[in-house]
Design a protein around this motif. Structure first.
Motif, PDB file in Angstrom:
ATOM      1  N   ILE A 240       0.833  -1.205   0.000  1.00 18.96           N
ATOM      2  CA  ILE A 240       0.000   0.000   0.000  1.00 18.96           C
ATOM      3  C   ILE A 240       0.866   1.253   0.000  1.00 18.96           C
ATOM      4  O   ILE A 240       0.621   2.208  -0.748  1.00 18.96           O
ATOM      5  CB  ILE A 240      -0.942  -0.001   1.222  1.00 18.96           C
ATOM      6  N   ARG A 241       1.894   1.257   0.831  1.00 18.03           N
ATOM      7  CA  ARG A 241       2.755   2.429   0.966  1.00 18.03           C
ATOM      8  C   ARG A 241       3.461   2.739  -0.356  1.00 18.03           C
ATOM      9  O   ARG A 241       3.558   3.908  -0.772  1.00 18.03           O
ATOM     10  CB  ARG A 241       3.774   2.199   2.083  1.00 18.03           C
ATOM     11  N   ALA A 245       2.589   6.062  -2.831  1.00 15.68           N
ATOM     12  CA  ALA A 245       3.681   7.008  -3.089  1.00 15.68           C
ATOM     13  C   ALA A 245       3.946   7.133  -4.589  1.00 15.68           C
ATOM     14  O   ALA A 245       4.210   8.225  -5.097  1.00 15.68           O
ATOM     15  CB  ALA A 245       4.943   6.546  -2.367  1.00 15.68           C
ATOM     16  N   TYR A 246       3.843   6.012  -5.314  1.00 20.07           N
ATOM     17  CA  TYR A 246       4.123   6.003  -6.753  1.00 20.07           C
ATOM     18  C   TYR A 246       3.118   6.843  -7.530  1.00 20.07           C
ATOM     19  O   TYR A 246       3.461   7.451  -8.548  1.00 20.07           O
ATOM     20  CB  TYR A 246       4.128   4.564  -7.262  1.00 20.07           C
ATOM     21  N   ILE A 247       1.862   6.886  -7.056  1.00 21.84           N
ATOM     22  CA  ILE A 247       0.837   7.670  -7.762  1.00 21.84           C
ATOM     23  C   ILE A 247       0.665   9.057  -7.131  1.00 21.84           C
ATOM     24  O   ILE A 247      -0.360   9.716  -7.297  1.00 21.84           O
ATOM     25  CB  ILE A 247      -0.508   6.925  -7.817  1.00 21.84           C
ATOM     26  N   ASP A 255       7.625   7.921   6.862  1.00 25.54           N
ATOM     27  CA  ASP A 255       8.976   8.483   6.785  1.00 25.54           C
ATOM     28  C   ASP A 255       9.876   7.704   5.832  1.00 25.54           C
ATOM     29  O   ASP A 255      11.033   8.058   5.644  1.00 25.54           O
ATOM     30  CB  ASP A 255       9.613   8.557   8.181  1.00 25.54           C
ATOM     31  N   ARG A 256       9.348   6.658   5.226  1.00 30.90           N
ATOM     32  CA  ARG A 256      10.143   5.886   4.268  1.00 30.90           C
ATOM     33  C   ARG A 256       9.760   6.181   2.816  1.00 30.90           C
ATOM     34  O   ARG A 256      10.615   6.339   1.958  1.00 30.90           O
ATOM     35  CB  ARG A 256       9.996   4.386   4.554  1.00 30.90           C
ATOM     36  N   TYR A 257       8.475   6.264   2.535  1.00 38.77           N
ATOM     37  CA  TYR A 257       8.006   6.492   1.173  1.00 38.77           C
ATOM     38  C   TYR A 257       7.303   7.840   1.009  1.00 38.77           C
ATOM     39  O   TYR A 257       6.947   8.214  -0.105  1.00 38.77           O
ATOM     40  CB  TYR A 257       7.028   5.379   0.753  1.00 38.77           C
TER      41      TYR A 257
END
Length: 309
Positions: A240-241, A245-247, A255-257
């Motif tokens: 999900i994360r 983030a990609y879209i 804090d990662r993606y």
């Protein structure tokens, strides 16, 4: 070092169905896989007095001869502090003969590891020392809260794993607060996801990855964010994360993606101090009975919602 003697072990109901190599890896913790395969291949391991192959599946009441081996001394697990025992005890909201359901708190890993030797399952085993078998049926990221299934028997664990591998057999929904205003309605999105081969342990969209599908449904629009329901049809790491983030709709507090500037803004203006991702529903049918479990939103996430307009 600890030097064991030859032992004869009778296979219990919770051990039946395992391959002999997997059984020995669990039973002789600390022994390298290569050594396990060697003692099987050389015939040092016997089942019912007969040589077996590594793929042999153990049956109830099989008698396994385990040869003498040298084990590294293992430090006993630290005693779980009372506040963690109380935290996990409070998190249990359903239990029957086969299952324990928890509303996992954010910030707690499901397994002990690099962050702490005590993860949720280790704490639960100390809390419920009366039970002989407790295994996680699936995982949640350390930062993610919500529904977590724990099997109380190997039979239940195997049944849940079978359903998890087959799309739609176990329905899993998450609540996420994402940056930006979602355009349009429900969207079913598939990406190919691959774990990066470096120390970051991040997942990326890649043509070399495995297909990963989620259904994204907007629940409520705010000025700078959208509350989403996410149903996952595959269970990839950080699925999900990575997809959001990609879209360009990263999850608030990721804090990662996520986006560092957006995270700072939401922390300052909306008291958002953690990843806003919550496993809110799990539903499945087993042996003719339908189980539906909903985990209420954590207080700290509800407070963020209450500040939004």
């Amino acid at each position: 070092m600890q030097h064991t003697k030859v032992t004869l072990h009778t296979i219990t109901e919770n051990e039946a169905g395992q391959r002999i190599d997997n059984f020995l890896l669990r039973h002789l913790k600390g022994i390298p896989k290569s050594r396990i395969y060697r003692i099987i291949r050389k015939g040092e391991v016997r089942v019912n007095k007969k040589r077996i192959k590594t793929e042999y599946k153990l049956q109830l009441n099989d008698i396994v001869r385990i040869p003498p081996v040298t084990l590294e001394e293992k430090k006993p697990l630290s005693k779980v502090p009372d506040h963690l025992l109380k935290l996990i005890e409070k998190a249990i909201y359903f239990e029957d003969e086969e299952l324990i359901l928890l509303n996992k708190p954010s910030g707690l890993a499901v397994h002990g590891g690099s962050h702490s030797e005590l993860g949720l399952i280790e704490i639960l085993r100390q809390l419920r020392s009366d039970l002989t078998y407790l295994e996680l049926a699936h995982r949640l990221d350390m930062e993610t809260s919500g529904v977590l299934l724990v099997a109380k028997s190997r039979k239940m664990l195997q049944e849940l794993h079978t359903m998890l591998r087959e799309a739609h057999q176990i329905e899993k929904h998450y609540t996420a607060l994402v940056a930006g205003v979602w355009q349009g309605g429900q969207k079913k999105i598939t990406h190919k996801l691959e774990r990066q081969q470096d120390r970051s342990k991040k997942v990326q969209v890649s043509e070399e990855g495995k297909e990963s599908t989620s259904i994204f449904t907007p629940l409520r629009h705010y000025k700078d964010a959208t509350l989403m329901n996410v149903q996952i049809l595959t269970g990839r790491m950080h699925q999900i994360r990575t997809q959001l983030a990609y879209i360009d709709h990263p999850i608030i507090g990721d804090d990662r993606y996520g986006d560092e500037k957006q995270n700072r803004y939401f922390a300052k203006h909306h008291h958002s101090t953690r990843l806003f991702l919550h496993a809110n529903l799990v539903s499945f049918t087993l042996n003719g009975k339908t189980y539906t479990f909903k985990a209420p939103l954590a207080d700290e996430l509800q407070k963020v919602i209450d500040t939004l307009k």
